[in-house]
Design a protein around this motif. Structure first.
Motif, PDB file in Angstrom:
ATOM      1  N   GLU A 207       1.025  -1.149  -0.039  1.00 38.97           N
ATOM      2  CA  GLU A 207       0.058   0.079  -0.092  1.00 38.97           C
ATOM      3  C   GLU A 207       0.961   1.210  -0.249  1.00 38.97           C
ATOM      4  O   GLU A 207       0.478   2.233  -0.779  1.00 38.97           O
ATOM      5  N   ASP A 208       2.108   1.329   0.627  1.00 40.85           N
ATOM      6  CA  ASP A 208       2.887   2.463   0.495  1.00 40.85           C
ATOM      7  C   ASP A 208       3.312   2.589  -0.726  1.00 40.85           C
ATOM      8  O   ASP A 208       3.211   3.818  -1.207  1.00 40.85           O
ATOM      9  N   PHE A 209       3.656   1.653  -1.684  1.00 34.69           N
ATOM     10  CA  PHE A 209       4.045   1.810  -2.693  1.00 34.69           C
ATOM     11  C   PHE A 209       3.037   2.692  -3.652  1.00 34.69           C
ATOM     12  O   PHE A 209       3.491   3.529  -4.526  1.00 34.69           O
ATOM     13  N   GLU A 210       1.825   2.149  -3.609  1.00 35.97           N
ATOM     14  CA  GLU A 210       0.685   2.553  -4.597  1.00 35.97           C
ATOM     15  C   GLU A 210       0.371   4.017  -4.207  1.00 35.97           C
ATOM     16  O   GLU A 210       0.265   4.830  -5.115  1.00 35.97           O
ATOM     17  N   THR A 211       0.463   4.142  -2.841  1.00 42.01           N
ATOM     18  CA  THR A 211      -0.200   5.442  -2.216  1.00 42.01           C
ATOM     19  C   THR A 211       0.977   6.670  -2.764  1.00 42.01           C
ATOM     20  O   THR A 211       0.652   7.655  -2.940  1.00 42.01           O
ATOM     21  N   ARG A 212       2.163   6.236  -2.322  1.00 36.91           N
ATOM     22  CA  ARG A 212       3.468   7.148  -2.709  1.00 36.91           C
ATOM     23  C   ARG A 212       3.819   7.553  -3.983  1.00 36.91           C
ATOM     24  O   ARG A 212       3.906   8.690  -4.805  1.00 36.91           O
ATOM     25  N   SER A 213       3.352   6.380  -4.824  1.00 34.67           N
ATOM     26  CA  SER A 213       3.664   6.495  -6.513  1.00 34.67           C
ATOM     27  C   SER A 213       2.727   7.614  -6.957  1.00 34.67           C
ATOM     28  O   SER A 213       3.008   8.272  -7.944  1.00 34.67           O
ATOM     29  N   ALA A 214       1.476   7.695  -6.617  1.00 39.09           N
ATOM     30  CA  ALA A 214       0.630   8.690  -6.897  1.00 39.09           C
ATOM     31  C   ALA A 214       1.259  10.089  -6.703  1.00 39.09           C
ATOM     32  O   ALA A 214       0.783  11.077  -7.436  1.00 39.09           O
ATOM     33  N   HIS A 215       2.086  10.272  -5.817  1.00 39.39           N
ATOM     34  CA  HIS A 215       2.823  11.733  -5.648  1.00 39.39           C
ATOM     35  C   HIS A 215       3.784  11.859  -6.533  1.00 39.39           C
ATOM     36  O   HIS A 215       4.385  12.978  -6.508  1.00 39.39           O
ATOM     37  N   VAL A 216       4.577  10.731  -6.916  1.00 42.40           N
ATOM     38  CA  VAL A 216       6.038  10.837  -7.482  1.00 42.40           C
ATOM     39  C   VAL A 216       6.163  10.035  -8.885  1.00 42.40           C
ATOM     40  O   VAL A 216       7.302  10.191  -9.589  1.00 42.40           O
ATOM     41  N   ASP A 217       5.246   9.455  -9.530  1.00 45.70           N
ATOM     42  CA  ASP A 217       5.542   8.702 -10.475  1.00 45.70           C
ATOM     43  C   ASP A 217       5.102   9.498 -11.928  1.00 45.70           C
ATOM     44  O   ASP A 217       4.129  10.209 -11.850  1.00 45.70           O
ATOM     45  N   PRO A 218       6.268   9.817 -12.685  1.00 43.59           N
ATOM     46  CA  PRO A 218       5.995  10.799 -13.638  1.00 43.59           C
ATOM     47  C   PRO A 218       4.821  10.667 -14.719  1.00 43.59           C
ATOM     48  O   PRO A 218       3.903  11.346 -15.118  1.00 43.59           O
ATOM     49  N   ALA A 219       4.595   9.215 -14.735  1.00 41.78           N
ATOM     50  CA  ALA A 219       3.558   8.694 -15.646  1.00 41.78           C
ATOM     51  C   ALA A 219       2.149   9.092 -15.290  1.00 41.78           C
ATOM     52  O   ALA A 219       1.223   8.854 -15.779  1.00 41.78           O
ATOM     53  N   LEU A 220       2.039   9.222 -13.981  1.00 40.18           N
ATOM     54  CA  LEU A 220       0.800   9.471 -13.366  1.00 40.18           C
ATOM     55  C   LEU A 220       0.484  11.070 -13.051  1.00 40.18           C
ATOM     56  O   LEU A 220      -0.551  11.407 -12.789  1.00 40.18           O
ATOM     57  N   LEU A 221       1.622  11.715 -13.361  1.00 43.34           N
ATOM     58  CA  LEU A 221       1.653  13.103 -13.019  1.00 43.34           C
ATOM     59  C   LEU A 221       1.540  13.843 -14.803  1.00 43.34           C
ATOM     60  O   LEU A 221       2.404  14.639 -14.762  1.00 43.34           O
ATOM     61  N   LEU A 222       0.596  13.807 -15.380  1.00 42.33           N
ATOM     62  CA  LEU A 222       0.461  14.075 -16.701  1.00 42.33           C
ATOM     63  C   LEU A 222      -1.007  14.730 -17.057  1.00 42.33           C
ATOM     64  O   LEU A 222      -1.880  14.117 -16.342  1.00 42.33           O
ATOM     65  N   PRO A 223      -1.180  15.676 -17.930  1.00 42.04           N
ATOM     66  CA  PRO A 223       0.021  16.592 -18.387  1.00 42.04           C
ATOM     67  C   PRO A 223       0.525  17.538 -17.637  1.00 42.04           C
ATOM     68  O   PRO A 223      -0.257  18.011 -16.759  1.00 42.04           O
ATOM     69  N   ASP A 249       4.242   7.022 -24.136  1.00 36.59           N
ATOM     70  CA  ASP A 249       2.857   6.537 -24.158  1.00 36.59           C
ATOM     71  C   ASP A 249       1.748   7.114 -23.569  1.00 36.59           C
ATOM     72  O   ASP A 249       0.765   7.597 -23.819  1.00 36.59           O
ATOM     73  N   ALA A 250       2.049   7.075 -22.142  1.00 39.84           N
ATOM     74  CA  ALA A 250       1.215   7.627 -21.174  1.00 39.84           C
ATOM     75  C   ALA A 250       0.959   9.109 -21.461  1.00 39.84           C
ATOM     76  O   ALA A 250      -0.245   9.517 -21.122  1.00 39.84           O
ATOM     77  N   ALA A 251       1.974   9.893 -21.606  1.00 36.63           N
ATOM     78  CA  ALA A 251       1.700  11.189 -22.083  1.00 36.63           C
ATOM     79  C   ALA A 251       0.761  11.540 -23.272  1.00 36.63           C
ATOM     80  O   ALA A 251      -0.163  12.281 -23.317  1.00 36.63           O
ATOM     81  N   ALA A 252       1.083  10.713 -24.392  1.00 34.82           N
ATOM     82  CA  ALA A 252       0.035  10.847 -25.344  1.00 34.82           C
ATOM     83  C   ALA A 252      -1.420  10.449 -24.989  1.00 34.82           C
ATOM     84  O   ALA A 252      -2.393  11.334 -25.332  1.00 34.82           O
ATOM     85  N   LYS A 253      -1.646   9.639 -24.127  1.00 35.78           N
ATOM     86  CA  LYS A 253      -2.918   9.243 -23.780  1.00 35.78           C
ATOM     87  C   LYS A 253      -3.468  10.075 -22.935  1.00 35.78           C
ATOM     88  O   LYS A 253      -4.785  10.608 -22.953  1.00 35.78           O
ATOM     89  N   ALA A 254      -2.608  11.154 -22.139  1.00 35.09           N
ATOM     90  CA  ALA A 254      -3.287  12.226 -21.400  1.00 35.09           C
ATOM     91  C   ALA A 254      -3.279  13.799 -22.231  1.00 35.09           C
ATOM     92  O   ALA A 254      -3.565  14.432 -21.692  1.00 35.09           O
ATOM     93  N   GLY A 255      -3.013  13.537 -23.413  1.00 33.66           N
ATOM     94  CA  GLY A 255      -3.008  14.518 -24.387  1.00 33.66           C
ATOM     95  C   GLY A 255      -1.797  15.430 -24.622  1.00 33.66           C
ATOM     96  O   GLY A 255      -2.036  16.620 -24.956  1.00 33.66           O
ATOM     97  N   GLU A 256      -0.673  15.088 -24.282  1.00 38.44           N
ATOM     98  CA  GLU A 256       0.400  15.615 -24.211  1.00 38.44           C
ATOM     99  C   GLU A 256       1.511  15.129 -25.136  1.00 38.44           C
ATOM    100  O   GLU A 256       1.758  13.696 -25.104  1.00 38.44           O
ATOM    101  N   VAL A 257       2.266  15.793 -25.867  1.00 34.50           N
ATOM    102  CA  VAL A 257       3.247  15.325 -26.797  1.00 34.50           C
ATOM    103  C   VAL A 257       4.555  15.498 -26.089  1.00 34.50           C
ATOM    104  O   VAL A 257       4.921  16.682 -25.760  1.00 34.50           O
TER     105      VAL A 257
END
Length: 291
Positions: A207-223, A249-257
């Motif tokens: 759970e720590d990994f999942e919770t903390r990833s939301a704050h620091v994983d670049p692929a989740l912080l787009l665009p 690919d994650a950026a493209a799905k979020a509408g960012e190039v």
């Protein structure tokens, strides 16, 4: 290329990149009270005023043995290209294995991110004092490997989840980010066991990994709305190109190039090796955003 040939190439590239003598900065300034809370400043070697500022975040899997000294030749290389350079140090993991582990702990939670956020916030004032010839209005953030992750994260602080202690109310005023073989997508990095489990050492498990990833994983912080380019060696076995592909690919799905520059015949370390052609490519990518 066979596995043995790939290992030999990687070892030779690492030896070249780490073989340069450290270059002393022109100035060093503290952004906090801990010994690792410092920034090295390198003045543009051509003496120009109004030089773009390049912020360098070093890699090393967030582990203590790897500090900013190994990127000082890279910082000097950029200074010789006419940039003002700020090389950021930050707290990293300890040198002893975590309980039940076989390798040194990677990073510190939350101190690694506390430091990067504090350094970036302090940079405009510190640069004005220590390197007045730099133009902070033309700031480009770059970083290699784990530092590439931190560079992407620094540019995404305005899209962090509500309540995050590092969240900015507005987009940081950067011209762009040039991320070099970054640990940019945690799902693919964990699947590939990048840097021997560094991300789980940094964030914890379950759970720590999942919770903390939301704050620091670049692929989740787009665009982010900030111009971003990834430079990646096709032959990289430390942080394989699949990680950069997943982020793009994650950026493209979020509408960012997000730009992706793939370098054939290049592994992980030539991107920060002044003796390698790849390093010149990196400087050109930075220049395209800075000037």
């Amino acid at each position: 290329m066979s596995d043995s040939a790939a290992r030999e190439r990687d070892a030779a590239e690492a030896e070249s990149a780490f073989g340069h003598p450290a270059v002393a900065p022109d100035r060093t300034a503290a952004y906090g009270s801990h010994p690792d809370q410092v920034i090295d400043f390198f003045a543009p070697r051509d003496g120009r005023d109004g030089a773009p500022l390049v912020v360098v975040l070093h890699g090393g899997a967030y582990r203590a043995p790897y500090d900013r000294q190994h990127v000082s030749p890279f910082a000097d290389f950029l200074a010789r290209r006419g940039f003002a350079v700020a090389s950021v140090e930050y707290r990293r993991g300890g040198g002893i294995p975590r309980q039940g582990g076989d390798g040194p702990v990677a990073g510190r939670w939350p101190e690694t991110f506390d430091d990067v956020a504090a350094a970036m916030d302090a940079l405009p004032a510190l640069t004005a004092r220590e390197l007045p010839q730099a133009d902070v209005r033309r700031t480009v953030v770059t970083g290699h490997s784990a530092g590439g992750h931190l560079a992407l994260w620094a540019a995404a602080r305005h899209v962090l989840p509500d309540g995050s202690p590092w969240r900015l109310p507005v987009s940081p005023p950067y011209r762009g980010v040039v991320a070099l073989a970054p640990i940019a997508d945690f799902a693919s990095a964990v699947e590939l066991d990048i840097c021997s489990g560094a991300l789980h050492q940094l964030l914890g498990d379950g759970e720590d990994f999942e919770t903390r990833s939301a704050h620091v994983d670049p692929a989740l912080l787009l665009p982010t709305g900030i111009a971003t380019t990834v430079v990646q060696g096709v032959e990289d076995t430390t942080v394989p190109a699949a990680v950069s592909d997943a982020f793009v690919d994650a950026a493209a799905k979020a509408g960012e190039v997000v730009g992706l520059t793939l370098l054939d015949g290049v592994g992980h370390f030539p991107l920060i090796d002044p003796a390698a052609d790849a390093c010149a490519v990196v400087a050109e990518e930075i220049a395209q955003l800075a000037w």
